[in-house]
Every structure is written in structure tokens, then in C-alpha cells.
Write an enzyme that holds these catalytic residues in place. Structure first.
Site, PDB file in Angstrom:
ATOM      1  CE1 TYR A   1      -4.288   1.438   0.110  1.00 20.29           C
ATOM      2  CE2 TYR A   1      -3.405   2.827   1.872  1.00 20.29           C
ATOM      3  CZ  TYR A   1      -4.394   2.536   0.953  1.00 20.29           C
ATOM      4  OH  TYR A   1      -5.508   3.344   0.875  1.00 20.29           O
ATOM      5  N   GLY A   2       1.922   1.198  -0.841  1.00 23.58           N
ATOM      6  CA  GLY A   2       2.813   2.347  -0.956  1.00 23.58           C
ATOM      7  C   GLY A   2       2.346   3.248  -2.088  1.00 23.58           C
TER       8      GLY A   2
ATOM      9  CD  GLU B   1      15.758  29.400 -14.083  1.00 24.33           C
ATOM     10  OE1 GLU B   1      16.597  30.189 -13.644  1.00 24.33           O
ATOM     11  OE2 GLU B   1      15.466  29.288 -15.286  1.00 24.33           O
TER      12      GLU B   1
ATOM     13  CD  GLU C   1      15.229   3.151 -12.637  1.00 22.58           C
ATOM     14  OE1 GLU C   1      14.046   3.502 -12.626  1.00 22.58           O
ATOM     15  OE2 GLU C   1      15.610   2.096 -12.107  1.00 22.58           O
TER      16      GLU C   1
ATOM     17  CD  GLN D   1       2.703   2.889  -9.383  1.00 21.99           C
ATOM     18  OE1 GLN D   1       1.573   2.643  -9.811  1.00 21.99           O
ATOM     19  NE2 GLN D   1       3.426   3.899  -9.849  1.00 21.99           N
TER      20      GLN D   1
ATOM     21  CG  HIS E   1      10.212  -2.495 -12.561  1.00 22.57           C
ATOM     22  ND1 HIS E   1      10.628  -2.133 -13.829  1.00 22.57           N
ATOM     23  CD2 HIS E   1      11.354  -2.629 -11.825  1.00 22.57           C
ATOM     24  CE1 HIS E   1      11.957  -2.048 -13.846  1.00 22.57           C
ATOM     25  NE2 HIS E   1      12.406  -2.355 -12.652  1.00 22.57           N
TER      26      HIS E   1
ATOM     27  CB  SER F   1       1.544  -2.986   7.615  1.00 23.37           C
ATOM     28  OG  SER F   1       1.456  -1.821   6.813  1.00 23.37           O
TER      29      SER F   1
ATOM     30  CB  SER G   1      16.294  35.164 -23.620  1.00 25.90           C
ATOM     31  OG  SER G   1      17.448  34.456 -23.195  1.00 25.90           O
TER      32      SER G   1
ATOM     33  CD  GLU H   1      14.162  -2.546  -2.648  1.00 27.16           C
ATOM     34  OE1 GLU H   1      13.783  -2.446  -3.827  1.00 27.16           O
ATOM     35  OE2 GLU H   1      13.969  -1.651  -1.801  1.00 27.16           O
TER      36      GLU H   1
HETATM   37  P1  NAD Z   1       6.704   1.772  -2.258  1.00 28.33           P
HETATM   38  O1  NAD Z   1       8.051   1.679  -1.629  1.00 28.33           O
HETATM   39  O2  NAD Z   1       6.060   3.096  -2.361  1.00 28.33           O
HETATM   40  O3  NAD Z   1       5.694   0.824  -1.489  1.00 28.33           O
HETATM   41  C1  NAD Z   1       5.997  -0.505  -1.183  1.00 28.33           C
HETATM   42  C2  NAD Z   1       5.027  -1.026  -0.153  1.00 28.33           C
HETATM   43  O4  NAD Z   1       5.363  -2.375   0.164  1.00 28.33           O
HETATM   44  C3  NAD Z   1       5.038  -0.258   1.155  1.00 28.33           C
HETATM   45  O5  NAD Z   1       3.717  -0.066   1.565  1.00 28.33           O
HETATM   46  C4  NAD Z   1       5.779  -1.199   2.103  1.00 28.33           C
HETATM   47  O6  NAD Z   1       5.368  -1.010   3.424  1.00 28.33           O
HETATM   48  C5  NAD Z   1       5.351  -2.555   1.567  1.00 28.33           C
HETATM   49  N1  NAD Z   1       6.279  -3.617   1.925  1.00 28.33           N
HETATM   50  C6  NAD Z   1       7.625  -3.587   1.992  1.00 28.33           C
HETATM   51  N2  NAD Z   1       8.123  -4.771   2.359  1.00 28.33           N
HETATM   52  C7  NAD Z   1       7.061  -5.599   2.526  1.00 28.33           C
HETATM   53  C8  NAD Z   1       6.921  -6.950   2.906  1.00 28.33           C
HETATM   54  N3  NAD Z   1       7.987  -7.697   3.204  1.00 28.33           N
HETATM   55  N4  NAD Z   1       5.664  -7.468   2.955  1.00 28.33           N
HETATM   56  C9  NAD Z   1       4.593  -6.716   2.673  1.00 28.33           C
HETATM   57  N5  NAD Z   1       4.651  -5.419   2.312  1.00 28.33           N
HETATM   58  C10 NAD Z   1       5.883  -4.870   2.243  1.00 28.33           C
HETATM   59  O7  NAD Z   1       6.831   1.036  -3.676  1.00 28.33           O
HETATM   60  P2  NAD Z   1       6.261   1.549  -5.085  1.00 28.33           P
HETATM   61  O8  NAD Z   1       7.094   2.699  -5.543  1.00 28.33           O
HETATM   62  O9  NAD Z   1       4.804   1.674  -5.021  1.00 28.33           O
HETATM   63  O10 NAD Z   1       6.669   0.324  -6.023  1.00 28.33           O
HETATM   64  C11 NAD Z   1       5.881  -0.843  -6.135  1.00 28.33           C
HETATM   65  C12 NAD Z   1       6.116  -1.432  -7.524  1.00 28.33           C
HETATM   66  O11 NAD Z   1       5.677  -0.491  -8.498  1.00 28.33           O
HETATM   67  C13 NAD Z   1       7.571  -1.728  -7.832  1.00 28.33           C
HETATM   68  O12 NAD Z   1       7.627  -2.885  -8.618  1.00 28.33           O
HETATM   69  C14 NAD Z   1       7.993  -0.531  -8.644  1.00 28.33           C
HETATM   70  O13 NAD Z   1       9.070  -0.797  -9.532  1.00 28.33           O
HETATM   71  C15 NAD Z   1       6.711  -0.272  -9.418  1.00 28.33           C
HETATM   72  N6  NAD Z   1       6.586   1.087  -9.961  1.00 28.33           N
HETATM   73  C16 NAD Z   1       6.729   2.167  -9.163  1.00 28.33           C
HETATM   74  C17 NAD Z   1       6.544   3.436  -9.687  1.00 28.33           C
HETATM   75  C18 NAD Z   1       6.654   4.658  -8.825  1.00 28.33           C
HETATM   76  O14 NAD Z   1       6.667   5.757  -9.378  1.00 28.33           O
HETATM   77  N7  NAD Z   1       6.708   4.590  -7.509  1.00 28.33           N
HETATM   78  C19 NAD Z   1       6.226   3.603 -11.042  1.00 28.33           C
HETATM   79  C20 NAD Z   1       6.056   2.473 -11.840  1.00 28.33           C
HETATM   80  C21 NAD Z   1       6.227   1.214 -11.281  1.00 28.33           C
END
Ligand code: NAD
Ligand code: MG
Length: 340
Positions: free
Chosen positions: A26-27, A232, A196, A29, A109, A52, A253, A85
Site C-alpha cells: 500500500y505504498g 529552475e 533512470e 503504487q 515493473h 503494518s 530568451s 528488492e
Molecule cells: P513503495 O516503496 O512506495 O511501497 C511498497 C510497499 O510495500 C510499502 O507499503 C511497504 O510497506 C510494503 N512492503 C515492503 N516490504 C514488505 C513486505 N515484506 N511485505 C509486505 N509489504 C511490504 O513502492 P512503489 O514505488 O509503489 O513500487 C511498487 C512497484 O511499483 C515496484 O515494482 C515498482 O518498480 C513499481 N513502480 C513504481 C513506480 C513509482 O513511481 N513509484 C512507477 C512504476 C512502477
């Protein structure tokens, strides 16, 4: 070679009718996918670790919450939105036991599938819907009737329905309003890592840091260097994002535009930069970078943590934080940077 694009008229949300969708994490994405899907009429639950801090937040937002293992078992569709990771460990421990033949395992991803950190059973669909923007934008655009464009990739099509279901999911999070481009796990992983590293994060930060240090070492105030070389950047990028380099050139400019042509290639010598970028791309393609990152995580992230600490102490960060704090509107009302 033109990409295959899909829009809302090519997607059928009804494909997800009667299916249970488990969003793991619930991060950035996770919260966006879960809320958008729910408001699109899907049966959603969020999978989280017991204890959590997000548990209460997700429930307050009106979502069903279960442990990761329960959610994976409950779901017909399981979307992996924990950090890349930790995905391999979470998959082994809590997801794999809940996957049944005919389920769909999803990613935003391609890293873990492409570099074989996760090897799903052959009888499940493996599909990627990768929004090309931060999660908070996936949410805010959806609420405003728009959507962040997505990439679609199908690694395994065990049921024969993987494309239809993937497109329905993309529509459910609002992505099909912006456009869904078909690609492969390999191409998404390699281009995402390259972008990136070479341009968006690695390239831009080095460029700004180098510009900032050049001015400060020449005796100019760090505040001035921060405004010129860092603050900027966003204003310039917004113009390019809106109307291409032409719109930026129209807005700056003619002196600035002349300097762009004369000095741009001096600070980034084309042949040399290209050679270095190709070397970065090669290490992504041959798995060297992935190996480094996997090893770094296994070894306690010594280099990663030291780099992060050093950057936090850099004058461009220290001066920047002070200046942003004193801006009349403050620096903490932006949903893209607020902690979740
Ligand atoms: P995030 O770090 O914002 O959120 C990850 C979530 O996973 C958090 O809520 C964390 O508490 C939870 N978490 C961590 N370890 C855990 C575990 N062991 N068990 C259960 N929950 C756990 O991650 P994000 O940026 O939302 O990325 C998620 C996926 O989306 C990744 O594959 C990333 O590559 C992909 N993605 C992210 C973005 C972006 O802009 N953030 C864009 C495109 C794709
Ligand atoms: Mg299941």
C-alpha cells in the site's frame, strides 16, 4: 517500428467481473491501484504485513485488508506492489503458496521476472501493467477523470485470457484513458533501468550537482547556484513536457537558446557521453547491474546507505531544503512527496 497502443474502447472492464483482485503493498503504487480499481467496481483487497502502519490507512479508505498470504490465497489476480528488492522473498514466503492454476500474477515493473528472481509456475498468467508515472499521480489523475499511460506485457498466457485481463486491469486503474502500450518484460526492464540511470535520476542529479559546484567553487553564493542549477530545472522541464523543446525555446530568451546550441555539446560531449551511455546499457542488458543491486541488498546496502548519507550532507541539498522551507507556500503540501 510503431508500438501497439490500446485505449478504453479496446478494454473490457467486465473481464474482471467476478474476479477477486489482491493488491500486495500500500505504498506509492499500491494505494493508487487499490483505490482506483475499487472505484472502477472491482472486488479488491489489500495484502499487508500484520502490524503494518498502512493497515489502518487502507481500512479507513474503505478497503478490505488481509495479510499478504491471505490476500494471495483469496485473489484470482495478485498484483505485486511491494518494493522490487523484497519481492522475491515475499513471493516465496507468502505469494507462491496462494497461487492456483489459472490465477494471474501481476507486476508494475519487470525486474524480478526478467532477471529470474521470481519464477512463477507455468499454469498461471504473468502480466505487467506498469504505469509510467508516480503512484500518487496514478491516483490524482484517475480522480480527475484522466489516467497515467501504462505499459502492458504478457510473460505467460496460461489461460489464453492474459491480454484481456491485463487490459481490463489497465482500464480499472485509469491507464487506458492515457494509453496502454504493448511491450515485453525484457524491454520494459531494460528501458526503465536505462532511463533512470542515464537520464532521469543518475544523469540529471550529476548534471545539477556539477553545475552547482562549478558556480559555488567560482565564488558565487550557494543560494544563487541552487536557484540557477536546481530549482529552475522543473520550470524548464514543465515547458518541454507541455510542448517539446520548441516550447521551452519559445519561452526562454534567444540568448539562452544560442547558449543551448553552443555550450550544451561542450558540457556533454556527444561521442563520449554516448559511449558511456552505451556502456551503462550493456551492463543492464547483460545482467551486471542487476547482479550488483541484488548483492548490495544481500550485503546490508553499505554503498547505497553511504551514498545516501553523503548526498544528504551535500550543500545543494542543505541549502535547497532551507530555501524551500522559507518559500511562502512551504514544501510539504505536495501529495507526490508526502510520506505515506
Ligand atoms: P513503495 O516503496 O512506495 O511501497 C511498497 C510497499 O510495500 C510499502 O507499503 C511497504 O510497506 C510494503 N512492503 C515492503 N516490504 C514488505 C513486505 N515484506 N511485505 C509486505 N509489504 C511490504 O513502492 P512503489 O514505488 O509503489 O513500487 C511498487 C512497484 O511499483 C515496484 O515494482 C515498482 O518498480 C513499481 N513502480 C513504481 C513506480 C513509482 O513511481 N513509484 C512507477 C512504476 C512502477
Ligand atoms: Mg490466489
Amino acid at each position: 517500428m510503431m508500438a501497439k497502443m490500446y485505449y478504453e474502447q479496446d478494454c473490457n472492464l467486465n473481464e474482471l467481473k467476478g474476479k477477486k483482485v489482491a493488491v500486495i503493498g500500500y505504498g506509492s503504487q499500491g494505494h493508487a491501484h487499490a483505490l482506483n480499481l475499487k472505484e472502477s467496481g472491482c472486488d479488491v483487497c489489500v495484502g499487508l504485513r500484520a502490524g503494518s502502519k498502512n493497515w489502518a490507512a487502507a481500512e479507513e479508505a474503505g478497503l478490505k485488508v488481509m495479510t499478504v498470504a491471505e490476500a494471495a490465497k483469496w485473489g484470482d489476480v495478485v498484483m505485486m506492489l511491494v518494493n522490487d528488492e523484497v519481492q522475491a522473498d515475499v513471493y516465496k514466503k507468502d505469494i507462491a503458496p496462494g497461487l492456483e492454476a489459472g490465477n494471474m500474477l501481476m507486476f508494475a515493473h519487470g525486474f524480478n521476472i526478467h532477471f529470474k528472481q521470481i519464477v512463477p509456475p507455468a499454469d498461471v498468467d504473468v502480466v505487467m501493467i506498469a504505469p509510467k508515472g508516480p503512484g500518487h499521480t496514478v491516483r490524482s489523475l484517475y480522480v480527475n477523470g484522466k489516467g497515467v499511460p501504462c505499459l502492458l506485457a504478457v510473460e505467460q498466457n496460461a489461460t489464453g485470457k492474459a491480454y484481456d485481463l491485463g487490459l481490463a486491469y489497465a482500464a480499472g486503474i485509469g491507464g487506458a484513458r492515457g494509453g496502454v502500450m504493448e511491450t515485453t518484460f525484457q524491454d520494459e526492464t531494460e528501458t526503465d533501468l536505462f532511463g533512470e540511470q542515464a537520464v532521469l535520476c543518475g544523469g540529471v542529479v550529476e548534471l545539477m550537482k556539477c553545475g552547482f559546484e562549478t558556480l559555488v567553487e567560482a565564488g558565487y553564493e550557494p543560494e544563487n547556484a541552487y536557484f540557477e542549477c536546481i530549482h529552475e530545472m522543473k520550470l524548464i522541464i514543465d515547458l518541454i513536457n507541455k510542448g517539446g523543446v520548441a516550447m521551452m525555446n519559445y519561452s526562454i530568451s534567444d540568448t539562452a537558446e544560442f547558449g543551448e546550441y553552443v555550450s550544451g555539446p561542450r558540457v556533454l560531449p556527444y561521442e563520449e557521453t554516448k559511449k558511456n551511455m552505451n556502456a551503462v546499457l550493456k551492463d543492464i542488458q547483460n545482467g551486471k547491474f542487476a547482479g550488483q543491486w541484488i548483492a548490495e541488498n544481500k550485503n546490508g546496502r553499505t554503498f547505497f546507505n553511504a551514498s545516501r548519507r553523503m548526498l544528504a550532507q551535500h550543500p545543494m541539498e542543505v541549502v535547497g531544503a532551507q530555501l524551500r522551507k522559507n518559500m511562502l507556500w512551504g514544501d510539504d503540501n505536495d501529495p507526490d512527496t508526502a510520506s505515506n
